[in-house]
Write a protein that holds these residues in place. Structure first.
Motif, PDB file in Angstrom:
ATOM      1  N   ILE A 106      61.907  43.576  56.731  1.00 34.93           N
ATOM      2  CA  ILE A 106      62.494  42.385  55.625  1.00 34.93           C
ATOM      3  C   ILE A 106      61.933  41.119  56.019  1.00 34.93           C
ATOM      4  N   ALA A 107      61.806  40.778  57.316  1.00 32.92           N
ATOM      5  CA  ALA A 107      61.502  39.467  57.682  1.00 32.92           C
ATOM      6  C   ALA A 107      59.941  39.198  57.212  1.00 32.92           C
ATOM      7  N   ALA A 108      59.386  40.521  57.662  1.00 30.96           N
ATOM      8  CA  ALA A 108      57.800  40.290  56.834  1.00 30.96           C
ATOM      9  C   ALA A 108      57.667  40.272  55.588  1.00 30.96           C
ATOM     10  N   ASN A 109      58.249  40.885  54.748  1.00 32.69           N
ATOM     11  CA  ASN A 109      58.570  41.127  53.405  1.00 32.69           C
ATOM     12  C   ASN A 109      58.847  39.452  52.773  1.00 32.69           C
ATOM     13  N   ALA A 110      59.649  38.862  53.573  1.00 26.12           N
ATOM     14  CA  ALA A 110      60.034  37.699  53.138  1.00 26.12           C
ATOM     15  C   ALA A 110      59.021  36.533  53.173  1.00 26.12           C
ATOM     16  N   PRO A 146      55.663  47.773  47.931  1.00 28.95           N
ATOM     17  CA  PRO A 146      55.100  48.078  49.323  1.00 28.95           C
ATOM     18  C   PRO A 146      55.664  49.479  49.524  1.00 28.95           C
ATOM     19  N   ASN A 147      56.561  50.051  48.650  1.00 27.51           N
ATOM     20  CA  ASN A 147      57.068  51.442  48.640  1.00 27.51           C
ATOM     21  C   ASN A 147      56.068  52.372  48.507  1.00 27.51           C
ATOM     22  N   VAL A 148      54.853  52.106  47.823  1.00 32.13           N
ATOM     23  CA  VAL A 148      53.777  53.069  47.817  1.00 32.13           C
ATOM     24  C   VAL A 148      52.923  53.299  49.093  1.00 32.13           C
ATOM     25  N   SER A 179      54.096  42.704  54.301  1.00 32.42           N
ATOM     26  CA  SER A 179      55.072  43.807  54.234  1.00 32.42           C
ATOM     27  C   SER A 179      54.234  45.114  54.598  1.00 32.42           C
ATOM     28  N   ASN A 180      53.324  45.450  54.320  1.00 30.36           N
ATOM     29  CA  ASN A 180      52.425  46.691  54.297  1.00 30.36           C
ATOM     30  C   ASN A 180      52.049  46.701  55.895  1.00 30.36           C
ATOM     31  N   ARG A 181      51.652  45.544  56.410  1.00 32.44           N
ATOM     32  CA  ARG A 181      51.103  45.465  57.953  1.00 32.44           C
ATOM     33  C   ARG A 181      52.262  45.955  58.697  1.00 32.44           C
ATOM     34  N   PRO A 241      48.204  58.859  65.459  1.00 37.68           N
ATOM     35  CA  PRO A 241      48.518  57.437  64.842  1.00 37.68           C
ATOM     36  C   PRO A 241      47.339  56.904  63.920  1.00 37.68           C
ATOM     37  N   ASP A 242      46.261  57.068  64.298  1.00 38.21           N
ATOM     38  CA  ASP A 242      45.058  56.896  63.708  1.00 38.21           C
ATOM     39  C   ASP A 242      44.807  57.622  62.368  1.00 38.21           C
ATOM     40  N   ALA A 243      45.591  58.714  62.170  1.00 40.79           N
ATOM     41  CA  ALA A 243      45.773  59.314  60.912  1.00 40.79           C
ATOM     42  C   ALA A 243      46.103  58.381  59.624  1.00 40.79           C
ATOM     43  N   LEU A 244      46.838  57.293  60.193  1.00 41.13           N
ATOM     44  CA  LEU A 244      47.300  56.173  59.191  1.00 41.13           C
ATOM     45  C   LEU A 244      46.567  54.674  59.380  1.00 41.13           C
ATOM     46  N   GLN A 245      45.750  54.466  58.346  1.00 45.75           N
ATOM     47  CA  GLN A 245      45.257  53.249  58.437  1.00 45.75           C
ATOM     48  C   GLN A 245      45.357  52.341  57.475  1.00 45.75           C
ATOM     49  N   LEU A 246      45.518  50.860  57.635  1.00 48.14           N
ATOM     50  CA  LEU A 246      45.831  50.094  56.722  1.00 48.14           C
ATOM     51  C   LEU A 246      44.518  49.032  56.952  1.00 48.14           C
TER      52      LEU A 246
END
Lengths: 415, 415
Positions: free
Chosen positions: A45-49, A125-127, A153-155, A172-177
């Motif tokens: 939530i802090a990042a989202n802010a 960001p829910n996506v 938020s995504n990060r 963890p590398d299966a998930l990349q942003l």
């Protein structure tokens, strides 16, 4: 090496592990991800802010800011979505065909993960979580490229999810942003043949068009919907009005909502005035053909450009047609092969409409708003495919799989 | 309007009729096409003679001229192919799923034609008939763009077939031939979104690459194959030698033939000398890694570029590997996800190979040459898909279909 290429290469390596996981291992990881989101909700939530603050500074509209905003309740709902995906059947590793050839070869067709999926999407960001869950559940690695408006938020979300994966069998590398917010990072993803197996765009028409026009990686096209409801002469007024009203008004911003109402001239003569009043009572702006305007003078004149527009808003076109054939011609010309409906009591007309309309979903006496993975009982939705290859219409988990033939021999050679 | 766009538009109109035909109507048309080819064989052979003459004038190689050449026997065989397609099951109109939702909606998933298929291919005129037969059988319209070397032959063949259709329930416009021999006509086809539903390239690597890189219409990629045979330590010599020899030599020009032999070091120590001699006896040029060349000194040094080459010729690479993991790594790096084989008596290694290799077809103890629609018993082959979307591996008639949801209600609306 660019960020995009580097992350895609890491995802491809991870895909070779993802490929071999059990259903239990994948489900455990999804539950761990859900727990981590809840445990880290303050940080998220802090990042989202930060995103919201930057958005306000940019003059982002309140409705977009609302879509971007995360709250404890929304994070709880996102975590619940992860648990639901964990509870779904695993579509990977199924034997889809199995046959023995006269030469003794045993041929099996098995469902397998696609490999590495590139997801390109916009602000919400829910996506990010939803796409990660669906891709990982199906044994794929995923490279996410979300909208820059939700970057912080995504990060943070992806950081939390990757940390959660570190305690599971999933790499963890299966998930990349992809964090590069420039258009160049999207353009590069679209050409990563050999690293990405498919690209799925989720978002507005411009985003999807860019992907379709520029990708050399195979694409699953989703989204755009210019949907029609054709009210035939024999339609019962109440049913027709309820279906058309629902298709337009229940949620105008989505792809399966109605943009144009086609009305048989006999029905129009009797009921169009009342029907138009019902739409006006919901503040729907009306545009109509000449015959419509004769009955509903307050409607503006509809142009071909209007018929070709996905309003996604409280605006609609009305056209009076001579009958079924003219309705079919209109739909073939202006439709986007998404969802089309006929309201009629005439079985022959219904059958002709269901057979002849070329669309992902055709409806007899029901609202086009039902074109949806959850409404179809799939328990999840990747999107609604508007192309004809691979998957068409609402896509559940099987749409994120491919197949592989396994052939077992005892020394067979070909003559 | 350009020739390509005009013909695609006619095909799209015809597709709306193709869409509604019965199996019997389609089969009658295929048989009429077969009869017409035989009845008009003199005219077809005369047109073919013009192509051959022009080819000789251009210095076309004898082997290409042979592929281009039509004879009464070849035309008879092509006509027989049409009859065979007529005898196959119709994949259109099948109910693939059917379920009722709690709200009473009945949802049916039905197989339907793709619509309009663009086929882009090279010289052989038999592909013209083959592609036409497969597309029409599946209720599609087709726009053919054959190689300019066969233009006279194709023009005459398509003329004969369209005349035959005129006497059937099928619209002749469902079969279109683009006669513009320029590259521009191909480029235009690749961007005909809205008129073409899919493009299928059949031909050499350059043709396929051009289509994949430039098409905005969805593509089914076929063809390129860098296939491997991995001979494990426990492989029986005779079986391994037979399978590898068959994979390379039986027909080197095709995509499912072997380009690189991977040999476990223990097997190599004992048998590589004899195996190499067998390939040399068939005049196969050998390129090898250092360890191969220590055992087979006459092999040239293989480079990474060699490992990445589809020779389609009597040339092959040999690499000695430490074991399964190195073989898997090599295949992941240089393979084209087409067909890959392990020869082993070790069940655990076989299972790992079959699970972990990412390819359309994986083989245990059988030649990769079996990756073929006819060998799999499909009775026809559109091509061998090397992509993961829609269809993977040998494609039979169902690969030319899409799906449509038909939803039947009684006034349902969404809340």
């Amino acid at each position: 090496m660019s960020e995009v290429r580097e992350k895609a290469a890491l995802a491809k390596q991870a895909a070779q592990i993802m490929n071999r996981l059990t259903t239990a291992q994948k489900n455990e990881a999804l539950l761990a991800m859900a727990d981590a989101l809840l445990a880290e909700q303050d940080a998220i939530i802090a990042a989202n802010a930060l995103d919201l603050e930057r958005g306000r500074g940019n003059g982002t509209s309140e409705s977009l800011l609302d879509r971007l905003k995360l709250t404890p309740a929304r994070i709880a709902s996102i975590a619940e979505g992860l648990r639901q995906v964990a509870s779904l059947a695993d579509p990977v590793g199924l034997t889809l065909e199995s046959f023995r050839r006269p030469n003794g070869l045993l041929v099996e067709k098995i469902s397998v993960p696609l490999g590495v999926i590139g997801m390109i999407y916009e602000a919400r960001p829910n996506v990010t979580v939803d796409a990660a869950a669906l891709c990982l559940k199906t044994g794929n690695a995923v490279v996410l490229r979300g909208g820059s408006a939700a970057l912080e938020s995504n990060r943070r979300i992806v950081g939390v999810l990757r940390d959660a994966l570190a305690g599971t069998a999933l790499p963890p590398d299966a998930l990349q942003l992809v964090e590069d917010p420039s258009r160049a990072s999207v353009d590069e993803m679209l050409k990563l043949n050999g690293l990405l197996d498919v690209v799925i765009p989720r978002g507005g028409a411009a985003l999807i068009r860019n992907v379709v026009e520029n990708a050399t990686v195979p694409v699953i096209e989703t989204g755009a919907g210019i949907c029609h409801t054709f009210v035939d002469a024999s339609a019962a007024y109440e049913m027709a009005a309820d279906i058309a009203f629902n298709a337009k008004v229940q949620r105008p911003s989505v792809c399966n909502s109605m943009e144009t109402l086609l009305v048989h001239e006999d029905f129009a003569e009797k009921h169009l005035r009342a029907l138009a009043d019902r739409f006006r009572s919901a503040n729907v702006e009306l545009r109509g053909c000449e015959r419509t305007r004769a009955l509903v003078p307050e409607a503006a004149a509809a142009t071909d450009a209007d018929y070709a527009t996905e309003y996604n808003d409280y605006i609609m076109n009305i056209r009076v047609v001579d009958g079924l054939e003219q309705a079919l011609t209109h739909i073939a010309r202006f439709g986007t092969m998404h969802s089309e409906c006929i309201v009629t009591e005439d079985e022959a007309n219904a059958a002709a409409f269901m057979q002849r309309v070329d669309a992902a979903a055709v409806y007899h006496n029901a609202s086009t708003r039902f074109t949806d993975g959850f409404e179809f009982g799939y328990g999840a939705e990747i999107g609604i495919s508007t192309q004809k290859l691979h998957a068409r219409g609402p896509m559940g988990l099987p749409a994120l799989t491919s197949t592989k033939f396994r052939v077992y021999g005892s020394g067979q050679i070909r003559n």
